[in-house]
Design a protein around this motif. Structure first.
Motif, mmCIF file in Angstrom:
data_model
loop_
_atom_site.group_PDB
_atom_site.id
_atom_site.type_symbol
_atom_site.label_atom_id
_atom_site.label_comp_id
_atom_site.label_asym_id
_atom_site.label_seq_id
_atom_site.Cartn_x
_atom_site.Cartn_y
_atom_site.Cartn_z
ATOM 1 N N ALA A 2 0.837 -1.205 0.000
ATOM 2 C CA ALA A 2 0.000 0.000 0.000
ATOM 3 C C ALA A 2 0.867 1.249 0.000
ATOM 4 O O ALA A 2 0.560 2.223 -0.707
ATOM 5 C CB ALA A 2 -0.930 -0.007 1.208
ATOM 6 N N TYR A 40 1.999 1.775 -3.420
ATOM 7 C CA TYR A 40 0.905 2.317 -4.232
ATOM 8 C C TYR A 40 0.748 3.817 -3.976
ATOM 9 O O TYR A 40 0.518 4.594 -4.905
ATOM 10 C CB TYR A 40 -0.419 1.600 -3.938
ATOM 11 C CG TYR A 40 -0.474 0.152 -4.383
ATOM 12 C CD1 TYR A 40 0.329 -0.323 -5.412
ATOM 13 C CD2 TYR A 40 -1.328 -0.745 -3.774
ATOM 14 C CE1 TYR A 40 0.279 -1.641 -5.810
ATOM 15 C CE2 TYR A 40 -1.393 -2.067 -4.174
ATOM 16 C CZ TYR A 40 -0.583 -2.521 -5.188
ATOM 17 O OH TYR A 40 -0.641 -3.825 -5.588
ATOM 18 N N TRP A 41 0.874 4.224 -2.723
ATOM 19 C CA TRP A 41 0.790 5.649 -2.406
ATOM 20 C C TRP A 41 1.939 6.410 -3.082
ATOM 21 O O TRP A 41 1.753 7.533 -3.542
ATOM 22 C CB TRP A 41 0.844 5.888 -0.903
ATOM 23 C CG TRP A 41 -0.378 5.424 -0.166
ATOM 24 C CD1 TRP A 41 -1.662 5.364 -0.631
ATOM 25 C CD2 TRP A 41 -0.418 4.944 1.167
ATOM 26 N NE1 TRP A 41 -2.496 4.874 0.331
ATOM 27 C CE2 TRP A 41 -1.771 4.608 1.461
ATOM 28 C CE3 TRP A 41 0.543 4.757 2.165
ATOM 29 C CZ2 TRP A 41 -2.167 4.111 2.692
ATOM 30 C CZ3 TRP A 41 0.136 4.270 3.391
ATOM 31 C CH2 TRP A 41 -1.205 3.945 3.645
ATOM 32 N N SER A 89 1.015 7.089 -6.593
ATOM 33 C CA SER A 89 0.079 8.222 -6.653
ATOM 34 C C SER A 89 0.817 9.544 -6.437
ATOM 35 O O SER A 89 0.534 10.531 -7.124
ATOM 36 C CB SER A 89 -1.024 8.065 -5.610
ATOM 37 O OG SER A 89 -1.855 6.980 -5.953
ATOM 38 N N PRO A 97 -3.777 -2.849 -9.884
ATOM 39 C CA PRO A 97 -2.785 -1.774 -9.738
ATOM 40 C C PRO A 97 -1.502 -2.059 -10.519
ATOM 41 O O PRO A 97 -0.895 -1.145 -11.082
ATOM 42 C CB PRO A 97 -2.498 -1.716 -8.236
ATOM 43 C CG PRO A 97 -3.608 -2.433 -7.577
ATOM 44 C CD PRO A 97 -4.167 -3.382 -8.583
ATOM 45 N N ASP A 121 -5.513 5.075 -9.683
ATOM 46 C CA ASP A 121 -6.143 5.625 -8.484
ATOM 47 C C ASP A 121 -7.431 4.883 -8.120
ATOM 48 O O ASP A 121 -7.772 4.765 -6.940
ATOM 49 C CB ASP A 121 -6.418 7.123 -8.663
ATOM 50 C CG ASP A 121 -5.129 7.946 -8.636
ATOM 51 O OD1 ASP A 121 -4.107 7.450 -8.110
ATOM 52 O OD2 ASP A 121 -5.146 9.076 -9.157
ATOM 53 N N TYR A 131 -6.872 1.467 -5.882
ATOM 54 C CA TYR A 131 -6.440 1.446 -4.494
ATOM 55 C C TYR A 131 -7.551 0.995 -3.543
ATOM 56 O O TYR A 131 -7.311 0.158 -2.668
ATOM 57 C CB TYR A 131 -5.905 2.816 -4.051
ATOM 58 C CG TYR A 131 -5.390 2.761 -2.641
ATOM 59 C CD1 TYR A 131 -4.150 2.211 -2.378
ATOM 60 C CD2 TYR A 131 -6.172 3.195 -1.583
ATOM 61 C CE1 TYR A 131 -3.684 2.109 -1.090
ATOM 62 C CE2 TYR A 131 -5.715 3.093 -0.286
ATOM 63 C CZ TYR A 131 -4.472 2.556 -0.041
ATOM 64 O OH TYR A 131 -4.021 2.443 1.245
ATOM 65 N N TRP A 183 -7.457 -2.066 -0.821
ATOM 66 C CA TRP A 183 -7.552 -1.846 0.615
ATOM 67 C C TRP A 183 -8.747 -2.578 1.213
ATOM 68 O O TRP A 183 -8.664 -3.101 2.330
ATOM 69 C CB TRP A 183 -7.610 -0.347 0.929
ATOM 70 C CG TRP A 183 -7.354 -0.113 2.376
ATOM 71 C CD1 TRP A 183 -8.237 0.358 3.293
ATOM 72 C CD2 TRP A 183 -6.142 -0.369 3.092
ATOM 73 N NE1 TRP A 183 -7.645 0.419 4.529
ATOM 74 C CE2 TRP A 183 -6.353 -0.032 4.431
ATOM 75 C CE3 TRP A 183 -4.899 -0.864 2.723
ATOM 76 C CZ2 TRP A 183 -5.376 -0.166 5.399
ATOM 77 C CZ3 TRP A 183 -3.915 -0.990 3.697
ATOM 78 C CH2 TRP A 183 -4.164 -0.653 5.007
#
Length: 175
Positions: free
Chosen positions: A66, A69-70, A73, A132, A151, A154, A158
């Protein structure tokens, strides 16, 4: 008189031997029951600890993914040109491959440890990493809708993490 004394002493000795035998059988049976109960308790504790460890490892690994992934972004939002973003995106992509390998390892352990509903939730989590990954690849290739697609990936990822946590919590507490 001698005969009755011999008879009474023989009866008393026989009763004592029989009582001793019955007591030893009862004690042995009680020891077996106690050993079996202790073994069941220890097995339950070992299973609980192994499952808890596997579940925590997967949750930690999902958090690492995660964070990556952030990072993707953040790179997209940095405002730099595609040429400036490309090396950073490729670096994150390489990191995600490594982290995915670890994630997969933990999922295999969970498949081994069980139970089935937790293993299914772990597999769902693994499958939620595909969109993703594809969107990041599309972003690297320069596809115009890739950033928006990434985007959108995500939240489902989660949600699968949260579903796994819920299934794992239930499994740990049901032991």
């Amino acid at each position: 008189m001698t005969d009755s004394t011999l008879w009474i002493s023989s009866l008393t000795a026989g009763t004592a031997v029989l009582a001793s035998w019955v007591t030893s059988r009862g004690t042995a049976r009680a020891a077996q029951i106690q050993a079996a109960a202790t073994e069941r308790t220890q097995r339950t504790i070992r299973i609980s600890e192994a499952r808890r460890s596997a579940y925590v490892s997967l949750i930690e690994q999902a958090h690492k993914m995660a964070e990556l992934y952030w990072t993707v972004s953040d790179i997209h939002k940095s405002g730099g040109s595609r040429a400036e973003q490309l090396p950073a995106l490729k670096e994150v992509q390489a990191s995600l491959r490594v982290e995915y390998g670890r994630l997969r390892h933990f999922i295999w352990v969970i498949n081994l440890e069980g139970p089935d509903n937790v293993a299914a939730a772990a597999e769902t989590l693994r499958l939620s990493t595909r969109p993703p990954h594809r969107a990041l690849g599309a972003s690297i290739e320069g596809e115009p809708d890739a950033v928006a697609l990434f985007d959108q990936c995500y939240d489902p990822f989660w949600e699968s993490v949260l579903a796994f946590v819920s299934a794992a919590r239930t499994a740990v507490h049901d032991l």
